[in-house]
Design a protein around this motif. Structure first.
Motif, short mmCIF file in Angstrom:
data_model
loop_
_atom_site.label_atom_id
_atom_site.label_comp_id
_atom_site.label_asym_id
_atom_site.label_seq_id
_atom_site.Cartn_x
_atom_site.Cartn_y
_atom_site.Cartn_z
N UNK A 110 0.97 -1.15 0.09
CA UNK A 110 -0.03 -0.04 0.04
C UNK A 110 0.82 1.21 0.02
N UNK A 111 1.43 1.52 -1.26
CA UNK A 111 2.25 2.91 -1.26
C UNK A 111 1.64 4.03 -0.75
N UNK A 112 0.42 4.56 -1.17
CA UNK A 112 0.09 5.75 -0.41
C UNK A 112 -0.02 5.69 1.23
N UNK A 113 -0.29 4.53 1.70
CA UNK A 113 -0.18 4.73 3.24
C UNK A 113 1.29 4.58 3.63
N UNK A 114 2.12 3.89 2.78
CA UNK A 114 3.46 3.99 3.50
C UNK A 114 3.98 5.41 3.15
N UNK A 115 3.88 6.23 2.17
CA UNK A 115 4.49 7.53 1.87
C UNK A 115 3.84 8.21 3.02
N UNK A 116 2.39 8.19 3.24
CA UNK A 116 1.77 9.09 4.19
C UNK A 116 2.47 8.73 5.39
N UNK A 117 2.71 7.66 5.94
CA UNK A 117 3.25 7.29 7.29
C UNK A 117 4.60 7.77 7.15
N UNK A 118 5.26 7.91 6.41
CA UNK A 118 6.92 8.20 6.17
C UNK A 118 7.03 9.76 6.24
N UNK A 119 5.90 10.48 5.62
CA UNK A 119 5.96 11.86 5.98
C UNK A 119 5.46 12.28 7.44
N UNK A 120 4.58 11.59 8.01
CA UNK A 120 4.50 11.77 9.60
C UNK A 120 5.43 11.65 10.25
N UNK A 121 6.06 10.40 10.20
CA UNK A 121 7.35 10.15 10.85
C UNK A 121 8.78 11.34 10.54
N UNK A 122 8.54 11.90 9.12
CA UNK A 122 9.55 12.91 9.02
C UNK A 122 9.35 14.14 9.73
N UNK A 123 8.06 14.56 10.02
CA UNK A 123 7.55 15.47 10.81
C UNK A 123 7.82 15.43 12.14
N UNK A 124 7.90 14.17 12.55
CA UNK A 124 7.80 13.67 14.09
C UNK A 124 9.62 13.60 14.34
N UNK A 125 10.24 13.16 13.49
CA UNK A 125 11.62 13.13 13.67
C UNK A 125 12.38 13.90 12.51
N UNK A 126 12.63 15.25 12.53
CA UNK A 126 13.13 16.14 11.73
C UNK A 126 14.58 15.68 10.93
N UNK A 127 15.32 14.78 11.84
CA UNK A 127 16.77 14.44 11.37
C UNK A 127 16.35 13.44 10.00
N UNK A 128 15.34 12.84 9.88
CA UNK A 128 15.05 11.90 9.14
C UNK A 128 14.99 12.54 7.49
N UNK A 129 14.49 13.91 7.57
CA UNK A 129 14.68 14.70 6.48
C UNK A 129 15.95 15.22 6.09
N UNK A 130 16.54 15.93 7.24
CA UNK A 130 17.97 16.52 6.89
C UNK A 130 18.93 15.39 6.55
#
Length: 234
Positions: A110-130
């Motif tokens: 379920x790629x849409x769900x995966x991407x949505x969850x990844x986006x939520x975690x990036x917000x929670x853990x900013x270093x994931x984006x950096x």
């Protein structure tokens, strides 16, 4: 009557002919935060592996939402909401931070769900984006621990098992991980943290247990005598 999310009764488990856990019983409700304390070799990892389906119990019962899980495969238990972060974190050092994150749900289509969850975690853990495109080997110990937890959260677990997550962390990093555990519990996830030493972080727990030579002690007196300052529910 409210049903526990996880219920363990008279659990005996080990490896080959050797029993590591002896008559373990406790219950955990959704949104709880519990600590399992004990020295190296006490059986903390075996307990977590039994809950996650990586070690099959010899006797006793493990129930998730009232369902017996003893014959369920680890992948089935992961799909039912149990996520386990081992002591060694098992990150792929040669892969990027983002690829490590996505490895937590590599079976999920379920790629849409995966991407949505990844986006939520990036917000929670900013270093994931950096650090998303960096190799995981370049992270600090604290960032590696947070990445391991974030990877486990990709499956949106209802029960999160953290095995000695404070090992090799600086005090500020340990405080951050402990605070995250409390935050996840307040959001409704049941969190169990195993650790060798009673630190101030454990005071965030609603429940604390002492595991000694494979047996679980829950009395306030026995825990307080060995692990001062740790709160224990009666």
């Amino acid at each position: 009557m409210r049903m526990p999310l996880l219920q363990i009764e008279s659990l005996v488990a080990g490896y080959g002919k050797s029993d590591v856990l002896d008559d373990i019983s406790f219950a955990l409700f959704a949104g709880s935060l519990a600590y399992v304390l004990g020295p190296h070799g006490a059986g903390k990892t075996t307990l977590f592996m039994a809950i996650a389906g990586l070690v099959r119990p010899k006797r006793g019962v493990i129930r998730l939402d009232g369902e017996d899980t003893r014959r369920k495969r680890p992948t089935e238990l992961l799909a039912r909401g149990i996520a386990y972060v081992p002591h060694n974190r098992l990150l792929f050092s040669s892969l990027s931070v983002r690829d490590n994150l996505l490895a937590g749900v590599w079976r999920d289509t379920d790629r849409p769900r995966i991407e949505a969850q990844a986006d939520r975690l990036v917000q929670r853990f900013p270093f994931l984006k950096a650090c998303g495109h960096q190799s995981a080997s370049r992270l600090t110990n604290g960032e590696r621990q947070l990445l391991a937890i974030a990877r486990a959260l990709m499956s949106e677990p209802r029960l999160l098992l953290l095995d000695d997550p404070f090992d090799a962390l600086a005090p500020a990093e340990a405080e951050q991980v402990a605070g995250l555990g409390a935050e996840l519990a307040s959001d409704g996830t049941a969190v169990v943290i195993a650790q060798r030493n009673a630190t101030p972080a454990a005071c965030l727990g609603e429940q604390a247990y002492l595991l000694d030579q494979g047996r679980l002690c829950r009395s306030e007196a026995s825990v307080a005598s060995s692990w001062p300052g740790v709160p224990v529910s009666s």
